[in-house]
Write a protein that holds these residues in place. Structure first.
Motif, PDB file in Angstrom:
ATOM      1  N   ARG A   1       0.850  -1.197   0.000  1.00 31.50           N
ATOM      2  CA  ARG A   1       0.000   0.000   0.000  1.00 31.50           C
ATOM      3  C   ARG A   1       0.886   1.247   0.000  1.00 31.50           C
ATOM      4  O   ARG A   1       1.770   1.379   0.859  1.00 31.50           O
ATOM      5  CB  ARG A   1      -0.914   0.017   1.220  1.00 31.50           C
ATOM      6  CG  ARG A   1      -2.122  -0.882   1.127  1.00 31.50           C
ATOM      7  CD  ARG A   1      -2.963  -0.822   2.383  1.00 31.50           C
ATOM      8  NE  ARG A   1      -3.453   0.526   2.662  1.00 31.50           N
ATOM      9  CZ  ARG A   1      -4.192   0.852   3.730  1.00 31.50           C
ATOM     10  NH1 ARG A   1      -4.499  -0.084   4.617  1.00 31.50           N
ATOM     11  NH2 ARG A   1      -4.587   2.089   3.916  1.00 31.50           N
TER      12      ARG A   1
ATOM     13  N   GLN B   1       0.375   4.195   1.041  1.00 29.41           N
ATOM     14  CA  GLN B   1       0.273   5.034   2.229  1.00 29.41           C
ATOM     15  C   GLN B   1      -0.244   4.230   3.418  1.00 29.41           C
ATOM     16  O   GLN B   1      -1.183   4.641   4.087  1.00 29.41           O
ATOM     17  CB  GLN B   1      -0.644   6.231   1.947  1.00 29.41           C
ATOM     18  CG  GLN B   1      -0.182   7.103   0.795  1.00 29.41           C
ATOM     19  CD  GLN B   1      -1.049   8.332   0.601  1.00 29.41           C
ATOM     20  OE1 GLN B   1      -1.249   9.135   1.509  1.00 29.41           O
ATOM     21  NE2 GLN B   1      -1.585   8.490  -0.605  1.00 29.41           N
ATOM     22  N   LEU B   2       0.381   3.098   3.663  1.00 30.08           N
ATOM     23  CA  LEU B   2      -0.037   2.250   4.777  1.00 30.08           C
ATOM     24  C   LEU B   2       0.130   2.984   6.101  1.00 30.08           C
ATOM     25  O   LEU B   2       1.223   3.443   6.428  1.00 30.08           O
ATOM     26  CB  LEU B   2       0.803   0.970   4.795  1.00 30.08           C
ATOM     27  CG  LEU B   2       0.526  -0.014   5.936  1.00 30.08           C
ATOM     28  CD1 LEU B   2      -0.873  -0.612   5.790  1.00 30.08           C
ATOM     29  CD2 LEU B   2       1.575  -1.120   5.971  1.00 30.08           C
TER      30      LEU B   2
ATOM     31  N   LYS C   1       3.796   5.989  -4.770  1.00 30.22           N
ATOM     32  CA  LYS C   1       2.960   7.185  -4.781  1.00 30.22           C
ATOM     33  C   LYS C   1       3.130   7.927  -6.104  1.00 30.22           C
ATOM     34  O   LYS C   1       2.190   8.529  -6.624  1.00 30.22           O
ATOM     35  CB  LYS C   1       3.314   8.095  -3.609  1.00 30.22           C
ATOM     36  CG  LYS C   1       2.916   7.516  -2.245  1.00 30.22           C
ATOM     37  CD  LYS C   1       3.382   8.376  -1.097  1.00 30.22           C
ATOM     38  CE  LYS C   1       2.594   9.655  -1.000  1.00 30.22           C
ATOM     39  NZ  LYS C   1       2.942  10.426   0.216  1.00 30.22           N
TER      40      LYS C   1
ATOM     41  N   ASN D   1      -8.569  -1.016   0.332  1.00 30.50           N
ATOM     42  CA  ASN D   1      -7.805   0.032   1.012  1.00 30.50           C
ATOM     43  C   ASN D   1      -6.609   0.474   0.181  1.00 30.50           C
ATOM     44  O   ASN D   1      -6.233   1.657   0.180  1.00 30.50           O
ATOM     45  CB  ASN D   1      -7.337  -0.467   2.382  1.00 30.50           C
ATOM     46  CG  ASN D   1      -8.473  -0.555   3.384  1.00 30.50           C
ATOM     47  OD1 ASN D   1      -9.514   0.103   3.221  1.00 30.50           O
ATOM     48  ND2 ASN D   1      -8.302  -1.357   4.416  1.00 30.50           N
ATOM     49  N   ASN D   2      -6.000  -0.460  -0.523  1.00 33.60           N
ATOM     50  CA  ASN D   2      -4.873  -0.131  -1.381  1.00 33.60           C
ATOM     51  C   ASN D   2      -5.334   0.771  -2.526  1.00 33.60           C
ATOM     52  O   ASN D   2      -4.704   1.793  -2.827  1.00 33.60           O
ATOM     53  CB  ASN D   2      -4.255  -1.421  -1.932  1.00 33.60           C
ATOM     54  CG  ASN D   2      -2.809  -1.249  -2.346  1.00 33.60           C
ATOM     55  OD1 ASN D   2      -2.411  -0.192  -2.803  1.00 33.60           O
ATOM     56  ND2 ASN D   2      -2.023  -2.292  -2.199  1.00 33.60           N
TER      57      ASN D   2
ATOM     58  N   ASN E   1      -7.883   2.701  -2.476  1.00 38.84           N
ATOM     59  CA  ASN E   1      -8.225   3.999  -1.888  1.00 38.84           C
ATOM     60  C   ASN E   1      -6.980   4.844  -1.668  1.00 38.84           C
ATOM     61  O   ASN E   1      -6.993   6.062  -1.889  1.00 38.84           O
ATOM     62  CB  ASN E   1      -8.967   3.787  -0.568  1.00 38.84           C
ATOM     63  CG  ASN E   1      -9.585   5.070  -0.046  1.00 38.84           C
ATOM     64  OD1 ASN E   1     -10.355   5.729  -0.729  1.00 38.84           O
ATOM     65  ND2 ASN E   1      -9.226   5.441   1.174  1.00 38.84           N
ATOM     66  N   ASP E   2      -5.877   4.219  -1.237  1.00 42.20           N
ATOM     67  CA  ASP E   2      -4.601   4.941  -1.120  1.00 42.20           C
ATOM     68  C   ASP E   2      -4.214   5.556  -2.464  1.00 42.20           C
ATOM     69  O   ASP E   2      -3.846   6.729  -2.554  1.00 42.20           O
ATOM     70  CB  ASP E   2      -3.482   3.981  -0.682  1.00 42.20           C
ATOM     71  CG  ASP E   2      -3.466   3.722   0.816  1.00 42.20           C
ATOM     72  OD1 ASP E   2      -4.336   4.259   1.524  1.00 42.20           O
ATOM     73  OD2 ASP E   2      -2.594   2.966   1.267  1.00 42.20           O
TER      74      ASP E   2
ATOM     75  N   LYS F   1      -5.927   8.743  -3.840  1.00 41.64           N
ATOM     76  CA  LYS F   1      -5.600  10.046  -3.261  1.00 41.64           C
ATOM     77  C   LYS F   1      -4.544  10.793  -4.064  1.00 41.64           C
ATOM     78  O   LYS F   1      -4.439  12.016  -3.985  1.00 41.64           O
ATOM     79  CB  LYS F   1      -5.142   9.859  -1.803  1.00 41.64           C
ATOM     80  CG  LYS F   1      -6.239   9.301  -0.902  1.00 41.64           C
ATOM     81  CD  LYS F   1      -5.707   8.939   0.483  1.00 41.64           C
ATOM     82  CE  LYS F   1      -6.788   8.293   1.330  1.00 41.64           C
ATOM     83  NZ  LYS F   1      -6.286   7.871   2.664  1.00 41.64           N
TER      84      LYS F   1
END
Length: 367
Positions: free
Chosen positions: A161, A163-164, A174, A201-202, A204-205, A208
């Motif tokens: 991820r 932004q874990l 990123k 969740n990944n 969703n990171d 962003k």
């Protein structure tokens, strides 16, 4: 909450770990291990610092030969029963991160992380290996994405991820999340809810920093599998909260001028910290419409500035001429992740990504 979590790493749990290690390595100096950790600074250390200090103590008290030491830890991990405290045992993958990055130790470290993650998630430990050799580690993640264990498959997603939370930042992902998306492609229809949530969740990171890329991915994946559709919607939640028109349309929520809200009223104009905000409103549609209802609270921060947080109410279909009335409550008790401050706050109703009305209210300190 954070205080309770770090308290789980204590003299008893450390003593239990030491006893289990000694069972597999009789020369292990249990008392020296525990005393190395529980020094005068221990009580002031937060959760991650406690995990790291425990891993460093393992490095001092286990054999200097990494291959021998990691074998002992793998045997120890295997001895713990299912359902053991994974938080306490995150020192095991942390040890691998600290001491197992030499080229000669790569295979042993991968095998250890693969085993340990079922007991204590290795999502933080793998990030150091990604930073050291991204191409090689992401190839390993692709292998893990096909593993029979849901814990290992989740590691393939959670570990990369961009932004874990609490994890080392992966700046290259990123900037260019393509390597991550190749892993998620392998997991987009995974049968395990544990893995599905991580994939979402990944995504969703990534949304962003690369919203258009996530929307393009959603267009490609959508409609192939109900599991994938759930992952996509949860993975686009930040875009939906921000009222991104393309994201809303992608999930069947378009701008509807004929959806109206009325009667937004704050029923508790003064809320003391520890109490609840209560507000009500009605929503109606002239024609049948798919509606996403949310509200946002503008919280006053320590220095007087405001910070907005969105909360989802529901998604529903309103029939032509239908009207529904809602009463909502929002608690203003301090938690480990949010502290409340006195001042003039506001609540805003949001329909299909568009603000519909705002009402102010006062938050005061407890008497």
């Amino acid at each position: 909450m954070a205080e309770l979590m770090k308290a789980r790493i204590n003299a008893d749990s450390l003593g239990e770990l030491a006893r289990r290690i000694k069972k597999n390595h009789p020369a292990f100096e249990s008392e020296a291990f525990v005393s190395e950790i529980l020094d005068a600074d221990w009580d002031s250390l937060e959760l991650k610092a406690r995990i790291r200090k425990t891993a460093l103590a393992l490095g001092k008290t286990l054999p200097a030969d990494y291959s021998q030491a990691v074998t002992i830890l793998r045997q120890t991990a295997a001895d713990y029963p299912a359902g053991s405290d994974g938080l306490m045992l995150m020192c095991l993958p942390d040890y691998v991160e600290l001491f197992g990055q030499a080229e000669a130790d790569w295979e042993a470290s991968m095998a250890a992380l693969e085993q340990m993650t079922s007991l204590a998630s290795a999502e933080f430990a793998v990030r150091a290996f990604i930073l050291r050799d991204e191409k090689r580690m992401m190839a390993q993640m692709a292998v893990w994405a096909g593993h029979k264990s849901e814990h290992v498959r989740r590691l393939a997603s959670e570990g990369c991820r961009p932004q874990l939370p609490w994890g080392q930042a992966l700046a290259s992902f990123k900037q260019d999340p393509a390597p991550v998306l190749r892993i998620l492609e392998l997991l987009k229809a995974d049968p395990s809810p544990y893995v599905q949530k991580s994939v979402a969740n990944n995504l969703n990171d990534i949304s962003k920093t690369h919203p258009e890329l996530v929307l393009e991915t959603a267009r490609r994946w959508q409609g192939q599998n109900p599991v994938t559709d759930w992952i996509l919607k949860h993975g686009c939640r930040t875009l939906l909260k921000k009222g991104n028109p393309e994201a809303l349309a992608l999930f069947g929520v378009a701008k509807n001028d004929h959806v109206k809200t009325t009667g937004l009223m704050v029923m508790t104009p003064v809320v003391r910290i520890g109490e609840e905000l209560v507000f009500s409103f009605a929503v109606a549609a002239e024609n049948e419409a798919q509606v996403r209802l949310e509200y946002a609270v503008d919280y006053v921060k320590a220095k007087g500035k405001r910070s907005r947080k969105n909360y989802k109410i529901s998604e529903l279909t309103l029939k032509a001429g239908e009207k529904r009335t809602y009463v909502r409550k929002q608690r203003f008790a301090d938690t480990s992740v949010r502290k409340h401050y006195p001042g003039r706050h506001a609540v805003t109703l949001i329909v299909n990504g568009i603000p519909q009305g705002t009402q102010a209210f006062e938050v005061r300190a407890m008497d």
